[in-house]
Design an enzyme around this catalytic site. Structure first.
Site, PDB file in Angstrom:
ATOM      1  CG  HIS A 152       0.425  -1.536   3.010  1.00 59.86           C
ATOM      2  ND1 HIS A 152       1.094  -0.621   3.305  1.00 59.86           N
ATOM      3  CD2 HIS A 152       1.132  -2.480   3.678  1.00 59.86           C
ATOM      4  CE1 HIS A 152       2.162  -0.759   4.030  1.00 59.86           C
ATOM      5  NE2 HIS A 152       2.270  -2.141   4.413  1.00 59.86           N
ATOM      6  CD  GLU A 185      -2.755   2.933   1.087  1.00 57.97           C
ATOM      7  OE1 GLU A 185      -2.627   3.867   1.965  1.00 57.97           O
ATOM      8  OE2 GLU A 185      -2.641   1.670   1.690  1.00 57.97           O
ATOM      9  CB  CYS A 188       3.432   3.629   3.940  1.00 62.22           C
ATOM     10  SG  CYS A 188       3.305   2.595   2.726  1.00 62.22           S
ATOM     11  CB  CYS A 239       0.588   3.173  -0.311  1.00 64.10           C
ATOM     12  SG  CYS A 239       0.386   1.362   0.261  1.00 64.10           S
TER      13      CYS A 239
END
Length: 191
Positions: free
Chosen positions: A80, A82, A113, A116
Site C-alpha cells: 500500500h 503508506e 486501512c 497501514c
C-alpha cells in the site's frame, strides 16, 4: 452502583471526548497543498496503469518521502502507498527521536486501512490527512466491515492519531471511481 459500571461509564465518556478531539481538526492551507500533491501523484500513477493511491510524509518544514501503491507492479498485496512510503523513509524515521516523529504528518488519497494504521501508529506518526474515506470505497478495499480509522483511533495503544479526513474528498472519490473501487462498484471479493 458497582465499581465496574462506573469505570465503564468513564471509559465511554473518554471515548466520546477522544472522538471529538480527533475528528474535529480542520485542514490547513498546507494540508490542502500537500493533499493536492498526492492527488496529482495518484493521477500520474493511474495514467501509467498503476494503482491510484499515493502518500506523502512531511515534517513541518519539508517533504520527507513519497510513495504510491505498488502492489500491481510487485505482486505484494501489502505494498500500500503508506507501507511503501514507510519503507522508503525507514532509515530517516529510525534516526529521528520520538518527538520529531510525532510532529510528522502523513498525506494520503484514501483513509489508511488497519494494516497501514497499525504501522503508522507503531512508527509514531501522529497526524494523518486523507482525501477519500473508507466508506467511499467498495468492500474489497476494507479489512473489516464498518471498522474505520476514526472508530479504532481512540483505542490505539500508542495514543490516538490526529485525523484530518475528507480533504478534497470529491477528488479522492473520483480516483476510486477511475479504479473501479468506489462504494457500490462491483468487487472481486468473495463474501
Amino acid at each position: 452502583m458497582s465499581r465496574n459500571s462506573g469505570s465503564g461509564a468513564n471509559f465511554a465518556s473518554f471515548v466520546v471526548i477522544m472522538n471529538k478531539i480527533t475528528s474535529e481538526v480542520q485542514a490547513t492551507e498546507r494540508d490542502i497543498l500537500l493533499i493536492d500533491e498526492v492527488l496529482n501523484d495518484a493521477r500520474k500513477a493511474l495514467a501509467q496503469g498503476q494503482a491510484g493511491v499515493a502518500a506523502l510524509l512531511a515534517s513541518p518544514e519539508e517533504t520527507i518521502a513519497h510513495g504510491h501503491n505498488t502492489s500491481q507492479e510487485t505482486g505484494d498485496l501489502t505494498d500500500h502507498a503508506e507501507m511503501v512510503l514507510l519503507h522508503q523513509a525507514g532509515r530517516k524515521l529510525q534516526e529521528m527521536d520520538e518527538q520529531v516523529r510525532h510532529s510528522l504528518s502523513l498525506y494520503v488519497t484514501l483513509e489508511p486501512c488497519l494494516m497501514c494504521s497499525a504501522a503508522l501508529s507503531y512508527v509514531g506518526i501522529k497526524r494523518i490527512v486523507y482525501s477519500a474515506l473508507a466508506e467511499d470505497a467498495n468492500l474489497e478495499e476494507m479489512i473489516v466491515r464498518d471498522l474505520t480509522l476514526p472508530k479504532i483511533n481512540p483505542q490505539l495503544v500508542r495514543g490516538p492519531f490526529i485525523l484530518v479526513p475528507g480533504v478534497r474528498r470529491a477528488e479522492g472519490q473520483a480516483l476510486l471511481r477511475q479504479m473501479n473501487k468506489a462504494a457500490g462498484a462491483k468487487s472481486d471479493l468473495k463474501t
